[in-house]
Scaffold this active site. Structure first.
Site, PDB file in Angstrom:
ATOM      1  N   LYS A 170       0.881  -1.256  -0.148  1.00  0.00           N
ATOM      2  CA  LYS A 170       0.028  -0.160  -0.095  1.00  0.00           C
ATOM      3  C   LYS A 170       0.793   1.347  -0.072  1.00  0.00           C
ATOM      4  O   LYS A 170       1.507   1.661   0.985  1.00  0.00           O
ATOM      5  CB  LYS A 170      -0.944  -0.028   1.281  1.00  0.00           C
ATOM      6  CG  LYS A 170      -1.982   0.895   0.885  1.00  0.00           C
ATOM      7  CD  LYS A 170      -2.158   2.243   0.743  1.00  0.00           C
ATOM      8  CE  LYS A 170      -1.872   3.336   1.857  1.00  0.00           C
ATOM      9  NZ  LYS A 170      -1.670   4.727   1.510  1.00  0.00           N
ATOM     10  N   GLU A 245       9.857   2.074  10.681  1.00  0.00           N
ATOM     11  CA  GLU A 245      10.662   3.164  10.301  1.00  0.00           C
ATOM     12  C   GLU A 245       9.991   4.375  10.487  1.00  0.00           C
ATOM     13  O   GLU A 245       9.294   4.719   9.710  1.00  0.00           O
ATOM     14  CB  GLU A 245      11.307   2.802   8.968  1.00  0.00           C
ATOM     15  CG  GLU A 245      12.795   2.801   8.843  1.00  0.00           C
ATOM     16  CD  GLU A 245      12.810   4.543   8.214  1.00  0.00           C
ATOM     17  OE1 GLU A 245      12.965   5.326   9.165  1.00  0.00           O
ATOM     18  OE2 GLU A 245      12.803   4.655   7.126  1.00  0.00           O
ATOM     19  N   CYS A 279      13.840  11.280   6.343  1.00  0.00           N
ATOM     20  CA  CYS A 279      13.717  10.834   7.680  1.00  0.00           C
ATOM     21  C   CYS A 279      15.047  10.869   8.441  1.00  0.00           C
ATOM     22  O   CYS A 279      15.271  11.533   9.398  1.00  0.00           O
ATOM     23  CB  CYS A 279      13.105   9.776   8.026  1.00  0.00           C
ATOM     24  SG  CYS A 279      13.614   8.441   6.737  1.00  0.00           S
ATOM     25  N   GLU A 369      10.108  16.503  14.255  1.00  0.00           N
ATOM     26  CA  GLU A 369      10.872  16.422  12.925  1.00  0.00           C
ATOM     27  C   GLU A 369      10.009  17.401  11.951  1.00  0.00           C
ATOM     28  O   GLU A 369       8.596  17.519  11.956  1.00  0.00           O
ATOM     29  CB  GLU A 369      10.442  15.093  12.593  1.00  0.00           C
ATOM     30  CG  GLU A 369      10.504  14.670  11.180  1.00  0.00           C
ATOM     31  CD  GLU A 369      10.406  13.315  10.841  1.00  0.00           C
ATOM     32  OE1 GLU A 369       9.316  12.743  11.010  1.00  0.00           O
ATOM     33  OE2 GLU A 369      11.508  12.653  10.012  1.00  0.00           O
TER      34      GLU A 369
HETATM   35  P1  NAP Z   1       1.886   8.802   7.021  1.00  0.00           P
HETATM   36  O1  NAP Z   1       0.671   9.089   7.178  1.00  0.00           O
HETATM   37  O2  NAP Z   1       2.820   8.299   8.328  1.00  0.00           O
HETATM   38  O3  NAP Z   1       2.014   7.689   5.965  1.00  0.00           O
HETATM   39  C1  NAP Z   1       2.906   6.840   5.829  1.00  0.00           C
HETATM   40  C2  NAP Z   1       1.885   5.490   5.204  1.00  0.00           C
HETATM   41  O4  NAP Z   1       1.161   5.189   5.974  1.00  0.00           O
HETATM   42  C3  NAP Z   1       1.403   6.114   3.887  1.00  0.00           C
HETATM   43  O5  NAP Z   1       1.008   5.089   2.871  1.00  0.00           O
HETATM   44  C4  NAP Z   1      -0.029   6.389   4.483  1.00  0.00           C
HETATM   45  O6  NAP Z   1      -1.042   6.519   3.400  1.00  0.00           O
HETATM   46  C5  NAP Z   1      -0.282   5.464   5.509  1.00  0.00           C
HETATM   47  N1  NAP Z   1      -1.329   5.483   6.637  1.00  0.00           N
HETATM   48  C6  NAP Z   1      -1.693   6.601   6.899  1.00  0.00           C
HETATM   49  N2  NAP Z   1      -2.601   6.427   8.021  1.00  0.00           N
HETATM   50  C7  NAP Z   1      -2.779   4.891   8.126  1.00  0.00           C
HETATM   51  C8  NAP Z   1      -3.394   4.200   8.991  1.00  0.00           C
HETATM   52  N3  NAP Z   1      -4.225   4.652   9.905  1.00  0.00           N
HETATM   53  N4  NAP Z   1      -3.145   2.820   8.885  1.00  0.00           N
HETATM   54  C9  NAP Z   1      -2.162   2.396   8.049  1.00  0.00           C
HETATM   55  N5  NAP Z   1      -1.790   3.083   7.144  1.00  0.00           N
HETATM   56  C10 NAP Z   1      -1.783   4.485   7.089  1.00  0.00           C
HETATM   57  O7  NAP Z   1       2.985  10.072   6.913  1.00  0.00           O
HETATM   58  P2  NAP Z   1       2.622  11.216   5.957  1.00  0.00           P
HETATM   59  O8  NAP Z   1       1.179  11.793   6.151  1.00  0.00           O
HETATM   60  O9  NAP Z   1       2.845  10.871   4.772  1.00  0.00           O
HETATM   61  O10 NAP Z   1       3.554  12.270   6.589  1.00  0.00           O
HETATM   62  C11 NAP Z   1       3.389  13.064   7.800  1.00  0.00           C
HETATM   63  C12 NAP Z   1       4.874  13.198   8.332  1.00  0.00           C
HETATM   64  O11 NAP Z   1       5.410  11.651   8.529  1.00  0.00           O
HETATM   65  C13 NAP Z   1       5.923  13.784   7.585  1.00  0.00           C
HETATM   66  O12 NAP Z   1       5.718  14.981   7.866  1.00  0.00           O
HETATM   67  C14 NAP Z   1       7.016  13.112   8.329  1.00  0.00           C
HETATM   68  O13 NAP Z   1       7.324  13.748   9.514  1.00  0.00           O
HETATM   69  C15 NAP Z   1       6.779  11.616   8.659  1.00  0.00           C
HETATM   70  N6  NAP Z   1       7.308  10.839   7.426  1.00  0.00           N
HETATM   71  C16 NAP Z   1       8.420  10.184   7.631  1.00  0.00           C
HETATM   72  C17 NAP Z   1       8.947   9.349   6.978  1.00  0.00           C
HETATM   73  C18 NAP Z   1      10.027   8.601   7.023  1.00  0.00           C
HETATM   74  O14 NAP Z   1      10.530   8.003   6.271  1.00  0.00           O
HETATM   75  N7  NAP Z   1      10.264   7.924   8.245  1.00  0.00           N
HETATM   76  C19 NAP Z   1       8.358   9.461   5.526  1.00  0.00           C
HETATM   77  C20 NAP Z   1       7.355  10.133   5.141  1.00  0.00           C
HETATM   78  C21 NAP Z   1       6.729  10.933   6.302  1.00  0.00           C
HETATM   79  P3  NAP Z   1      -1.517   7.962   2.888  1.00  0.00           P
HETATM   80  O15 NAP Z   1      -0.523   8.193   1.831  1.00  0.00           O
HETATM   81  O16 NAP Z   1      -2.906   7.811   2.098  1.00  0.00           O
HETATM   82  O17 NAP Z   1      -1.551   9.039   4.157  1.00  0.00           O
END
Ligand code: NAP
Ligand code: MG
Length: 462
Positions: A170, A245, A279, A369
């Site tokens: 996903k 991660e 990250c 972050e």
């Molecule tokens: P996120 O919401 O945690 O997204 C990561 C993945 O999880 C996406 O595929 C997302 O889908 C999915 N997801 C979201 N809610 C979920 C749930 N309840 N159950 C299962 N899967 C779910 O992160 P983001 O919104 O893209 O970014 C927000 C923040 O996360 C960033 O500002 C940053 O701080 C952090 N981040 C960290 C990394 C890293 O490499 N560690 C990478 C990206 C972001 P959707 O795309 O539909 O939301």
């Protein structure tokens, strides 16, 4: 942009169960470039069933043969390098040269590393009167973010396939087109039907249904700490394996004996790269008080040089979030020496390369972050002070140490509560384990350590 209007399940593109779609937006000009289906629990269920059905045969495939398929996958990705890089640029916004070299170049390297590891890994060992087998964990749910869309997929799918697991992927809603190209490449490479399945969709719908599905044995998630915590709790309740991660707030510690200009310039480049959406980015620069003003000047000049060369952030929400952090930094008393909260262009989700001086460890911009092109420069008095500041966040993903002598940097690095440290600008190593201490996560990706995440242990006694 070309997009599939179905899900890749059991070796073919199949119509989605529902009719909802997700708009894919180019963050550089805010135009809708494609639509992909928004998956539901029904799509997830079909994908998990396909993965379960494909598991016995794939798990029984000799590791060297799995490695050969991964080698073909590496070649298929390499053969489509320009197409994938163009797609990453269109849906994420990173500059094309960066997309080619890093966004696609790095995962090609990682896929190649698992082609070799699958063949070479010791899946069987003798321990006294026992034979110990490393067996695949089973069906893997891979939930990935948008920041390195292909790398995040390959860093999960390649080791999972090498281990003999099957996968339901996903990808992030912002970057589904790269994921579709990955599925095409897997198909072309001869990954058997059901071994890799792709469900595009929203996190709280498709992602959550996947993480909660009883047919999934291991959830591997990369993304925010907030979502990671929920996924960990769900997996814990089901006694399911989980790899997380999560975020980071890495320190770049410049010891007084270091080449200051080099350390500052590489440090600024590290933070601005991918518009700060990394990250492991070294978002806190720690400088000894005697060199502080010189470092601030160097960093401000280095950031100003980025100007127009930096790409946009992935979406409007991230742009707002990052600009909010910059405003917070100013409000809490940090000294802005480059950039600022104003949007540098009328169109596109751009944020100016920003540098703050006089950042103190308890400020929000030193703790949370930001995930944007924002560097905080902190001052330390002595080495113990630097260790305390470097370790003074809930995160522990990566970091850097610079010193005149390697041994001095290594001694300091050993005191850091963090999973990966670059010494005097050490190069990326696709075989080095990557992952966090503390709230930066659970488990490791890449190399043999990344492969072992997808294995479970069985011992036979004779
Ligand atoms: P996120 O919401 O945690 O997204 C990561 C993945 O999880 C996406 O595929 C997302 O889908 C999915 N997801 C979201 N809610 C979920 C749930 N309840 N159950 C299962 N899967 C779910 O992160 P983001 O919104 O893209 O970014 C927000 C923040 O996360 C960033 O500002 C940053 O701080 C952090 N981040 C960290 C990394 C890293 O490499 N560690 C990478 C990206 C972001 P959707 O795309 O539909 O939301
Ligand atoms: Mg999200």
């Amino acid at each position: 942009m070309k997009a599939h209007d179905g899900m890749y399940i059991d070796g073919a593109w199949r119509p989605a169960a529902g009719t909802d779609t997700i708009e894919v937006v180019n963050p550089a000009d805010e135009q809708v470039i494609a639509r992909v289906p928004a998956g539901t629990a029904e799509d997830v269920d079909a994908a998990v069933r396909a993965a379960r059905a494909a598991l016995p045969a794939w798990a029984a495939t000799p590791p060297a043969a799995r490695g050969a398929v991964l080698g073909a996958l590496r070649d298929a990705l390499a053969g489509r390098l320009d197409e994938i890089a163009g797609t990453v640029t269109a849906e994420l916004g990173s500059p094309l040269a960066f997309s080619q070299k890093v966004q696609v170049g790095m995962p090609v390297m990682v896929a190649g590393s698992y082609a070799e590891l699958a063949a070479a890994y010791p899946f069987e060992e003798k321990v006294g009167n026992s034979t110990v087998y490393q067996e695949p964990v089973g069906v893997v749910a891979a939930i990935t973010p948008w920041n390195y869309p292909l790398h995040q997929i390959v860093a999960k799918v390649a080791p999972a396939l090498a281990a003999g697991c099957t996968v339901v992927l996903k990808p992030a809603e912002d970057t589904p087109l790269t994921a579709q190209l990955f599925a095409e490449a897997a198909h072309e490479a001869g990954v058997p039907a059901g071994v890799l399945n792709l469900v595009t969709g929203l996190g709280p719908v498709a992602g959550q249904a996947l993480a909660e599905h009883a047919g999934v044995d291991l959830v591997s998630f990369t993304g925010s700490t907030a979502v990671g915590r929920r996924i960990g709790a769900t997996a814990g309740a089901a006694v399911k394996r989980v790899a997380l991660e999560l975020g980071g707030k890495s320190a770049n510690v410049i010891l007084p004996s270091a080449d200051l200009a080099k350390a500052v310039n590489v440090g600024v480049a590290n933070v601005m790269s991918n518009s700060g959406q990394t990250c492991s980015a070294w978002t806190r620069m720690l400088v000894h008080t005697s060199q502080y003003e010189e470092a601030v000047e160097l960093a401000a000049a280095a950031a100003a040089k980025y100007g127009d060369r930096i790409g946009p952030l992935v979406n409007a929400g991230q742009q707002e979030r990052v600009r909010g952090y910059i405003e917070k930094g100013i409000a809490e008393g940090a000294r802005l020496v480059a950039g600022g909260p104003e949007a540098p262009r009328e169109r596109g989700y751009y944020v100016s390369p920003t540098v703050f001086a006089d950042v103190t460890p308890e400020m929000t911009i030193a703790q949370e972050e930001i995930f944007g092109p924002v560097l905080s420069i902190l001052r330390y008095e002595d080495e113990d002070d630097a260790v305390r500041i470097a370790n003074g966040t809930v995160y522990g993903l990566a970091g850097a140490v610079w010193a005149g002598e390697e041994a001095e940097a290594v001694a300091f690095a050993r005191r850091l509560e963090t999973g990966q440290v670059d010494i005097n600008g050490g190069r990326f190593n696709p075989l080095a384990p990557f992952g966090g201490y503390k709230q930066s996560g659970v488990g490791r990706e890449l190399g043999a350590h990344g492969l072992s995440e997808y294995l479970q242990t069985k011992s036979l006694q004779f």
